[in-house]
Design a protein around this motif. Sequence first.
Motif, short mmCIF file in Angstrom:
data_model
loop_
_atom_site.label_atom_id
_atom_site.label_comp_id
_atom_site.label_asym_id
_atom_site.label_seq_id
_atom_site.Cartn_x
_atom_site.Cartn_y
_atom_site.Cartn_z
N PRO A 8 0.23 10.34 2.07
CA PRO A 8 -1.09 10.85 2.35
C PRO A 8 -2.05 9.73 2.69
N GLY A 9 -3.10 10.08 3.36
CA GLY A 9 -4.18 9.15 3.52
C GLY A 9 -3.98 8.12 4.59
N THR A 10 -4.96 7.35 4.78
CA THR A 10 -4.90 6.30 5.81
C THR A 10 -5.57 5.04 5.45
N GLY A 11 -6.15 4.54 4.88
CA GLY A 11 -6.68 3.19 4.81
C GLY A 11 -7.13 2.93 3.44
N PRO A 12 -7.23 1.69 3.03
CA PRO A 12 -7.67 1.40 1.71
C PRO A 12 -9.13 1.76 1.52
N GLY A 13 -9.52 1.97 0.33
CA GLY A 13 -10.90 2.26 0.04
C GLY A 13 -11.02 3.37 -0.97
N LEU A 14 -11.65 3.09 -2.11
CA LEU A 14 -11.83 4.12 -3.12
C LEU A 14 -12.93 5.08 -2.69
N THR A 15 -12.67 6.36 -2.85
CA THR A 15 -13.68 7.37 -2.55
C THR A 15 -13.81 8.29 -3.75
N VAL A 236 2.26 -5.82 -13.82
CA VAL A 236 2.12 -4.48 -14.38
C VAL A 236 0.94 -4.42 -15.35
N VAL A 237 0.87 -5.40 -16.24
CA VAL A 237 -0.20 -5.41 -17.24
C VAL A 237 -1.57 -5.54 -16.58
N VAL A 238 -1.67 -6.47 -15.64
CA VAL A 238 -2.96 -6.72 -14.99
C VAL A 238 -3.41 -5.52 -14.16
N LEU A 239 -2.50 -4.99 -13.32
CA LEU A 239 -2.88 -3.88 -12.46
C LEU A 239 -3.16 -2.62 -13.26
N LEU A 240 -2.42 -2.42 -14.35
CA LEU A 240 -2.68 -1.26 -15.21
C LEU A 240 -4.06 -1.37 -15.85
N ALA A 241 -4.39 -2.57 -16.31
CA ALA A 241 -5.72 -2.75 -16.91
C ALA A 241 -6.82 -2.50 -15.88
N LEU A 242 -6.65 -3.01 -14.67
CA LEU A 242 -7.64 -2.79 -13.62
C LEU A 242 -7.77 -1.31 -13.28
N THR A 243 -6.65 -0.62 -13.22
CA THR A 243 -6.66 0.81 -12.87
C THR A 243 -7.36 1.63 -13.92
N LEU A 244 -7.03 1.39 -15.18
CA LEU A 244 -7.65 2.17 -16.25
C LEU A 244 -9.13 1.86 -16.39
N ALA A 245 -9.50 0.60 -16.17
CA ALA A 245 -10.91 0.24 -16.26
C ALA A 245 -11.73 0.90 -15.16
N ARG A 246 -11.13 1.06 -13.99
CA ARG A 246 -11.88 1.60 -12.85
C ARG A 246 -11.82 3.12 -12.77
N LEU A 247 -10.68 3.71 -13.13
CA LEU A 247 -10.48 5.14 -12.91
C LEU A 247 -10.46 5.97 -14.18
N HIS A 252 -7.00 11.43 -17.36
CA HIS A 252 -8.05 11.69 -16.38
C HIS A 252 -7.53 11.44 -14.97
N ILE A 253 -6.72 10.39 -14.80
CA ILE A 253 -6.17 10.07 -13.48
C ILE A 253 -5.26 11.19 -13.00
N PHE A 254 -4.39 11.68 -13.89
CA PHE A 254 -3.51 12.78 -13.50
C PHE A 254 -4.32 14.05 -13.20
N GLN A 255 -5.40 14.26 -13.93
CA GLN A 255 -6.24 15.42 -13.66
C GLN A 255 -6.88 15.33 -12.28
N LEU A 256 -7.38 14.14 -11.92
CA LEU A 256 -7.96 13.94 -10.60
C LEU A 256 -6.92 14.15 -9.50
N ALA A 335 -7.55 8.19 -6.52
CA ALA A 335 -8.71 7.40 -6.12
C ALA A 335 -9.10 7.61 -4.67
N GLY A 336 -8.31 8.35 -3.92
CA GLY A 336 -8.65 8.60 -2.53
C GLY A 336 -8.20 7.52 -1.58
N ILE A 337 -7.26 6.67 -2.01
CA ILE A 337 -6.70 5.66 -1.10
C ILE A 337 -6.07 6.38 0.08
N ARG A 338 -6.25 5.83 1.26
CA ARG A 338 -5.68 6.43 2.47
C ARG A 338 -4.87 5.39 3.23
#
Length: 550
Positions: A8-15, A236-247, A252-256, A335-338
């Motif tokens: 899905p989607g097309t270009g980077p960018g959180l929406t 894994v640790v770093v990206l997971l921390a960034l993801t949870l902090a932002r989203l 909640h992420i699965f709900q979105l 997050a709406g990444i495309r």
Amino acid sequence: MRDPGTSPGTGPGLTVPGARPPAGTDRRGSPALNRGGTIRHAIAAGFVLVVGCAVLAGARRPPSDELPHPVHWALGGRGLGTASTCLLLGGTIYTSYTYIAVPGLMFGTGGLALYALVYTMLLSPLIMILLPRLREIGAKHGLITAADYVRLRHGSHPLALATALTCILATMPYLGLQVVGMTAVLRSVGLAPDSIAGCAVLVVLFLAFALVTQPGGLRACARISLVKAVLIGAAVVVLLALTLARLGSPGHIFQLAGGRGAAMGESFGVPPQNFTAYATLALGSALAQLMYPQVLLVAMASKSKDTLRAATTFLPAWSMTLGIWAFFGVAAFAAGIRTAAGHGELAVPALIRELAPDWLAGLLFGALAVAGLLPAVVMVMSMAMLFVRNIYVEYLNPTATPKHEVRAARGPALAIMAGAIAFALLMKPQDAINLHLLGGVWILQLLPAVAVSLFTRWFHRRALFLGWAVGMISGTGLLGLRGFSTVVDIGGGAVHAPVYVAVIALALNLAVAALLTPLFDALGVPRGTDGTAGGPGFERRGSKYAFVVE
């Protein structure tokens, strides 16, 4: 692994989830991200730092008093301990394309992608059943490749040649996909892989690893595998921390993601009608993975069968990391990444670009590059040994010494690396993925001659050869006629079940071998001598020279 090109989607960018996309964009297309040269330099610096550390870790020449020998170069002297075997086996099975394609598959198709996690979990018990037994036979008789084993076990030159060619043919697109995985990283930093700069980066990366592994062989790969494990774990640790902090929290992420998927008519669950496809994909992929030459090479290199079993018990830890990477695909969707149509593999790199500072993004991209380069090098070594031992030496130079075998393998290794780069650059990603799917169908057809024969010699060697031919032809035909669809419907009337093509081809393979074996025995067709049961041993074609390893 596979990516069906339905991302899905097309270009980077959180929406904001649920918000309308910017004008001129939709789920299938959006403007490319344009970031400054200074940012690219920061990313490039982190990338080079990580890859350079991996190269330095493997840079150590073999002992000066060690004579060149295939067992030393390709198998590390059959001396890999539990830790080295675990790291190298996991580092070879779990490739950079795995860490990019599985979240891309979650991003594009939802819950069906979870078959990849099931199949990796199935690997541990299957490895424990099959590979320690093969390792013991290999160590006892001086075998290195699957074709060596087939030649010794069945006494059949045609079947051994078919095994060698199938391994090489099926592994080449798998190797090419490692390059495709690295091109996804290059695209995410705005560097076109087919540009001069992109090609130069790929060539330099492979040359760096080639210069390290050419003299050091599998031992160098074992040292690099430790670096890969640390890098992937840290990523894994770093990206997971960034993801949870932002989203927010995983719930909640699965709900979105569920809300966005429902709005688009998609689901992150496995539809009941696809259960047979899910199950056969998981089982067939697990069995096929065992037949790839790079996996067999690492298994043969372990110190003992007990070492291999102990190392296998830790493989589920690699599957856990893969599960978290799959979660990143859900996060990217939420997050709406495309991404561009057919490029779901860009979802996680796009997520990294959006969440991480530029210097950290460079380090994470470097970790993904190392994750692809290590299995690529092991694949190259395994294919080079198949070519040299089972084609060049078997048919062209049967009196070659072990030293000559090692020297002869290094040239094809470099040629295979160059071929993989050309394969990935000249073909569209979707075409490369389709060929990889075909490779999975092909490699599974070796299961009767290799894995099944570890436990029984009931099958006649000619029946096995004809069964292999039927499986190859039927699997290739089904996949080609269905437009490279991995599953086909079987059944009649109101009863239909989608089944993985490779499993259907394997069933035909086994059926032909089972039907023809009694017929050949009744006709008195010679079976051939089983060298593993006290026969003459592994002999080269046209030569009385018996290959023996002390």
